[in-house]
Every structure is written in C-alpha cells, then in structure tokens.
Scaffold this motif. Structure first.
Motif, PDB file in Angstrom:
ATOM      1  N   PRO A 153       0.809  -1.220   0.000  1.00 46.42           N
ATOM      2  CA  PRO A 153       0.000   0.000   0.000  1.00 46.42           C
ATOM      3  C   PRO A 153       0.841   1.269   0.000  1.00 46.42           C
ATOM      4  O   PRO A 153       0.504   2.240  -0.692  1.00 46.42           O
ATOM      5  CB  PRO A 153      -0.854  -0.120   1.271  1.00 46.42           C
ATOM      6  N   GLN A 154       1.944   1.283   0.740  1.00 48.73           N
ATOM      7  CA  GLN A 154       2.775   2.482   0.770  1.00 48.73           C
ATOM      8  C   GLN A 154       3.427   2.767  -0.583  1.00 48.73           C
ATOM      9  O   GLN A 154       3.637   3.941  -0.955  1.00 48.73           O
ATOM     10  CB  GLN A 154       3.832   2.403   1.879  1.00 48.73           C
ATOM     11  N   ASP A 155       3.716   1.723  -1.364  1.00 48.91           N
ATOM     12  CA  ASP A 155       4.304   1.938  -2.686  1.00 48.91           C
ATOM     13  C   ASP A 155       3.264   2.440  -3.682  1.00 48.91           C
ATOM     14  O   ASP A 155       3.577   3.235  -4.583  1.00 48.91           O
ATOM     15  CB  ASP A 155       4.935   0.636  -3.192  1.00 48.91           C
ATOM     16  N   ILE A 156       2.026   1.992  -3.533  1.00 51.88           N
ATOM     17  CA  ILE A 156       0.951   2.497  -4.386  1.00 51.88           C
ATOM     18  C   ILE A 156       0.689   3.966  -4.085  1.00 51.88           C
ATOM     19  O   ILE A 156       0.513   4.795  -4.993  1.00 51.88           O
ATOM     20  CB  ILE A 156      -0.326   1.660  -4.181  1.00 51.88           C
ATOM     21  N   LEU A 157       0.698   4.325  -2.812  1.00 51.60           N
ATOM     22  CA  LEU A 157       0.518   5.726  -2.428  1.00 51.60           C
ATOM     23  C   LEU A 157       1.652   6.590  -2.960  1.00 51.60           C
ATOM     24  O   LEU A 157       1.430   7.710  -3.437  1.00 51.60           O
ATOM     25  CB  LEU A 157       0.441   5.838  -0.903  1.00 51.60           C
ATOM     26  N   LEU A 158       2.873   6.086  -2.905  1.00 48.52           N
ATOM     27  CA  LEU A 158       4.012   6.831  -3.423  1.00 48.52           C
ATOM     28  C   LEU A 158       3.884   7.050  -4.929  1.00 48.52           C
ATOM     29  O   LEU A 158       4.159   8.150  -5.438  1.00 48.52           O
ATOM     30  CB  LEU A 158       5.315   6.088  -3.108  1.00 48.52           C
ATOM     31  N   ALA A 159       3.454   6.009  -5.652  1.00 43.86           N
ATOM     32  CA  ALA A 159       3.259   6.149  -7.102  1.00 43.86           C
ATOM     33  C   ALA A 159       2.235   7.228  -7.419  1.00 43.86           C
ATOM     34  O   ALA A 159       2.408   8.009  -8.360  1.00 43.86           O
ATOM     35  CB  ALA A 159       2.827   4.805  -7.698  1.00 43.86           C
ATOM     36  N   GLU A 179       2.590  11.014  -9.292  1.00 47.32           N
ATOM     37  CA  GLU A 179       1.765  11.109 -10.501  1.00 47.32           C
ATOM     38  C   GLU A 179       2.057   9.985 -11.495  1.00 47.32           C
ATOM     39  O   GLU A 179       1.896  10.149 -12.701  1.00 47.32           O
ATOM     40  CB  GLU A 179       1.938  12.485 -11.163  1.00 47.32           C
ATOM     41  N   ARG A 180       2.458   8.824 -10.953  1.00 51.07           N
ATOM     42  CA  ARG A 180       2.625   7.630 -11.787  1.00 51.07           C
ATOM     43  C   ARG A 180       1.389   6.742 -11.732  1.00 51.07           C
ATOM     44  O   ARG A 180       1.321   5.721 -12.402  1.00 51.07           O
ATOM     45  CB  ARG A 180       3.853   6.834 -11.341  1.00 51.07           C
ATOM     46  N   ALA A 181       0.430   7.109 -10.907  1.00 53.18           N
ATOM     47  CA  ALA A 181      -0.827   6.364 -10.772  1.00 53.18           C
ATOM     48  C   ALA A 181      -1.883   7.335 -10.286  1.00 53.18           C
ATOM     49  O   ALA A 181      -1.580   8.363  -9.662  1.00 53.18           O
ATOM     50  CB  ALA A 181      -0.677   5.211  -9.784  1.00 53.18           C
ATOM     51  N   ARG A 182      -3.145   7.013 -10.576  1.00 57.83           N
ATOM     52  CA  ARG A 182      -4.255   7.840 -10.120  1.00 57.83           C
ATOM     53  C   ARG A 182      -5.036   7.092  -9.049  1.00 57.83           C
ATOM     54  O   ARG A 182      -5.365   5.910  -9.220  1.00 57.83           O
ATOM     55  CB  ARG A 182      -5.192   8.188 -11.285  1.00 57.83           C
ATOM     56  N   LEU A 183      -5.308   7.758  -7.952  1.00 57.59           N
ATOM     57  CA  LEU A 183      -6.129   7.212  -6.878  1.00 57.59           C
ATOM     58  C   LEU A 183      -7.261   8.188  -6.583  1.00 57.59           C
ATOM     59  O   LEU A 183      -7.053   9.404  -6.553  1.00 57.59           O
ATOM     60  CB  LEU A 183      -5.314   7.013  -5.597  1.00 57.59           C
ATOM     61  N   ILE A 184      -8.459   7.665  -6.343  1.00 56.00           N
ATOM     62  CA  ILE A 184      -9.529   8.502  -5.819  1.00 56.00           C
ATOM     63  C   ILE A 184      -9.453   8.490  -4.292  1.00 56.00           C
ATOM     64  O   ILE A 184      -8.772   7.648  -3.690  1.00 56.00           O
ATOM     65  CB  ILE A 184     -10.920   8.050  -6.325  1.00 56.00           C
ATOM     66  N   PHE A 185     -10.143   9.411  -3.678  1.00 54.30           N
ATOM     67  CA  PHE A 185      -9.973   9.661  -2.247  1.00 54.30           C
ATOM     68  C   PHE A 185     -10.219   8.421  -1.399  1.00 54.30           C
ATOM     69  O   PHE A 185      -9.417   8.081  -0.519  1.00 54.30           O
ATOM     70  CB  PHE A 185     -10.909  10.796  -1.818  1.00 54.30           C
ATOM     71  N   VAL A 186     -11.308   7.718  -1.635  1.00 53.29           N
ATOM     72  CA  VAL A 186     -11.638   6.583  -0.779  1.00 53.29           C
ATOM     73  C   VAL A 186     -10.599   5.476  -0.911  1.00 53.29           C
ATOM     74  O   VAL A 186     -10.262   4.809   0.082  1.00 53.29           O
ATOM     75  CB  VAL A 186     -13.066   6.062  -1.092  1.00 53.29           C
ATOM     76  N   THR A 187     -10.047   5.271  -2.100  1.00 50.49           N
ATOM     77  CA  THR A 187      -8.996   4.270  -2.265  1.00 50.49           C
ATOM     78  C   THR A 187      -7.742   4.693  -1.515  1.00 50.49           C
ATOM     79  O   THR A 187      -7.099   3.886  -0.829  1.00 50.49           O
ATOM     80  CB  THR A 187      -8.664   4.086  -3.755  1.00 50.49           C
ATOM     81  N   ARG A 188      -7.390   5.964  -1.647  1.00 52.40           N
ATOM     82  CA  ARG A 188      -6.214   6.470  -0.941  1.00 52.40           C
ATOM     83  C   ARG A 188      -6.355   6.285   0.569  1.00 52.40           C
ATOM     84  O   ARG A 188      -5.398   5.875   1.249  1.00 52.40           O
ATOM     85  CB  ARG A 188      -6.015   7.948  -1.277  1.00 52.40           C
ATOM     86  N   MET A 189      -7.533   6.572   1.104  1.00 48.18           N
ATOM     87  CA  MET A 189      -7.728   6.465   2.547  1.00 48.18           C
ATOM     88  C   MET A 189      -7.631   5.011   3.027  1.00 48.18           C
ATOM     89  O   MET A 189      -7.078   4.736   4.099  1.00 48.18           O
ATOM     90  CB  MET A 189      -9.080   7.071   2.934  1.00 48.18           C
ATOM     91  N   ASN A 190      -8.163   4.091   2.243  1.00 53.03           N
ATOM     92  CA  ASN A 190      -8.061   2.683   2.627  1.00 53.03           C
ATOM     93  C   ASN A 190      -6.626   2.182   2.529  1.00 53.03           C
ATOM     94  O   ASN A 190      -6.167   1.403   3.378  1.00 53.03           O
ATOM     95  CB  ASN A 190      -8.999   1.841   1.759  1.00 53.03           C
ATOM     96  N   LEU A 191      -5.887   2.616   1.508  1.00 52.04           N
ATOM     97  CA  LEU A 191      -4.482   2.229   1.394  1.00 52.04           C
ATOM     98  C   LEU A 191      -3.663   2.805   2.546  1.00 52.04           C
ATOM     99  O   LEU A 191      -2.776   2.125   3.094  1.00 52.04           O
ATOM    100  CB  LEU A 191      -3.919   2.699   0.056  1.00 52.04           C
ATOM    101  N   ALA A 192      -3.935   4.050   2.918  1.00 49.28           N
ATOM    102  CA  ALA A 192      -3.205   4.658   4.026  1.00 49.28           C
ATOM    103  C   ALA A 192      -3.444   3.883   5.325  1.00 49.28           C
ATOM    104  O   ALA A 192      -2.508   3.656   6.110  1.00 49.28           O
ATOM    105  CB  ALA A 192      -3.616   6.121   4.190  1.00 49.28           C
ATOM    106  N   ARG A 193      -4.665   3.473   5.544  1.00 53.30           N
ATOM    107  CA  ARG A 193      -4.960   2.689   6.751  1.00 53.30           C
ATOM    108  C   ARG A 193      -4.277   1.332   6.696  1.00 53.30           C
ATOM    109  O   ARG A 193      -3.686   0.875   7.686  1.00 53.30           O
ATOM    110  CB  ARG A 193      -6.476   2.539   6.901  1.00 53.30           C
TER     111      ARG A 193
END
Length: 260
Positions: free
Chosen positions: A180-186, A190-204
């Motif tokens: 999850p931390q690598d997806i957030l870094l991407a 700006e190497r990947a697009r995340l919407i807010f709810v996905t970002r929040m779940n990955l952060a948790r």
C-alpha cells in the motif's frame, strides 16, 4: 451542489491481501480510461449490487445481514480479475487454482454479457461462495456534491493461494500486487491515479505489516458509515471525515477529481 443530492447506489468492494517478501501486499485493478466513474484509476475489485446478489442462498457461509454485499464483492472480483473465493459444496477447502482458471475461461465473458448469473454458475459447478472469509473494513458514501454516488461496504479477505489475477479486458486493463505504501508513493509522484476513498483505505492498510495484522485490526474497529464533506476554504478545497473511524487524516486537501 443541487438541492437534492443523487441517491447513492449500493455497492461492495473486496480488498484482497497477501504476505509478500517486503510485507503486506494489496491487489489493485486499473480501470479503463474511457469509463465514466474513476477513469484510469487504481481501485479495488468491486461494484454495484445486482439482482443476482439478492437471491437467497442457504448454502453460502457468512453473516445474513450483509450477505448480498459479500456475494457482490466476490462476484465482482471474479468478473473483473478472475479470482474466485469459493469452495466445493459440502467441502471446507478452497477451490483449486486450476479449476478457477477453467471457470474463468468458461464463464467470465458470459457473466459480463449477462448470459448467465453468478449464482447459476456456482450451482452448475457445485460451488458455494466463501462469504465467511470476508471481514468488513469500512463503509463509505460518495459526497453529496457528486452526480454519481455509491454507498459501499469494503471487505478484506486473504487472497486464495495460487490464483492469478487477470484483467477482464473491458472495464479493467491491468491487475497488480503491491504494498500500500508503494501504491501511495506512485500516486504522489503522478505515476498512478487514486480517488480519495482508495487512498484512505491504502493509508490505513499501510499501518499493517501482514495479512493477519490487517484482519485483526479490521475485526477490532467498529464500522462507521463515512460520507466525506467537501469544504471550500480560503486555503483551497478540503475533504473532512469524522474522527474515530480508523482512518486518518480527518482533513485532507481535495479536488473534485479525487471523488471520481
């Protein structure tokens, strides 16, 4: 914002977990860039309930109160990336990976085309969905400011051993496993697009070191329905969520693109 917000569609999402060499890994799917909702974004498998999910199934294992949502999450995951959480009827062990590969080739296109229902497929193959493997993780509703809204229950589940994720080639163009931390870094780079709810779940999820830790944390946290509030401030737009939900931060910078 209109005087009457759009009614949200009921939906379910399945976050599949596995223990990788560097820690917890999450299955992500990339949505086709031409879709109306979250085009080109990395998301978890999932989607809106359909009539087939509402059918009574006395043989499915799980909590009756959210059974349709569990069925929807399992169905959507199989339709979108060919991973199936199911077991032979009367058995305790999971369906093997070779059988799932055969089922994907035989049924995935027919399911997407509406030629057969998911429950009919399971019945024809002597299978029952492994709904008991799913652990509720979060409950999110799209903010009222958006024209397309979803009322979504998120589930965690350990990924079945040996099954390979493959995109359906329609809504989904890519499947990937990553921390999850690598997806957030991407996304930050700006190497990947995340919407807010996905970002929040990955952060948790990034706070969990293993599948066991993530599942234990989910079981210990009370599920609270969250509708982010879109707030315009002098310093820019923000998204606000309640405290005590298991998610942080409770105030985040935002743009309308974050919401779909």
């Amino acid at each position: 914002m209109s005087a009457t917000p759009a009614a949200p569609r009921i939906a379910a999402t399945l976050i599949l977990l596995r223990d990788g060499a560097r820690g917890l890994e999450i299955l992500m799917i990339e949505r086709h860039a031409g879709l109306r909702f979250a085009p080109g974004a990395l998301v978890f498998p999932g989607g809106a309930l359909c009539d087939d999910d509402l059918c009574d199934d006395d043989h499915a294992d799980g909590d009756d109160n959210d059974m349709p949502l569990r069925l929807a999450a399992i169905r959507e995951c199989f339709e979108e990336c060919g991973i199936l959480l199911a077991r032979p009827s009367g058995g305790t062990g999971p369906i093997d990976a070779e059988a799932v590969e055969r089922l994907t080739g035989r049924y995935q296109r027919r399911l997407l085309a509406g030629e057969i229902g998911f429950n009919a497929m399971l019945a024809a193959e002597g299978l029952v969905p492994a709904c008991d493997l799913l652990v509720p993780y979060g409950h999110w509703i799209t903010p009222e400011i958006r024209p397309r809204r979803f009322d979504t229950l998120f589930f965690l589940a350990p990924a079945p051993s040996g099954q390979a994720a493959e995109p359906d080639g329609s809504e989904v163009v890519r499947c990937l496993w990553d921390r999850p931390q690598d997806i957030l870094l991407a996304a930050d780079q700006e190497r990947a697009r995340l919407i807010f709810v996905t970002r929040m779940n990955l952060a948790r999820l990034s706070r969990s070191a293993s599948v066991a830790a993530a599942l234990a944390g989910a079981s210990a946290q009370r599920i609270v329905r969250i509708t982010p509030e879109y707030v315009e401030t002098g310093g820019g737009a923000e998204l606000h969520i309640p405290q005590g939900t298991g998610y942080e931060p409770c105030v985040s910078p935002a743009s309308l693109n974050d919401l779909a």
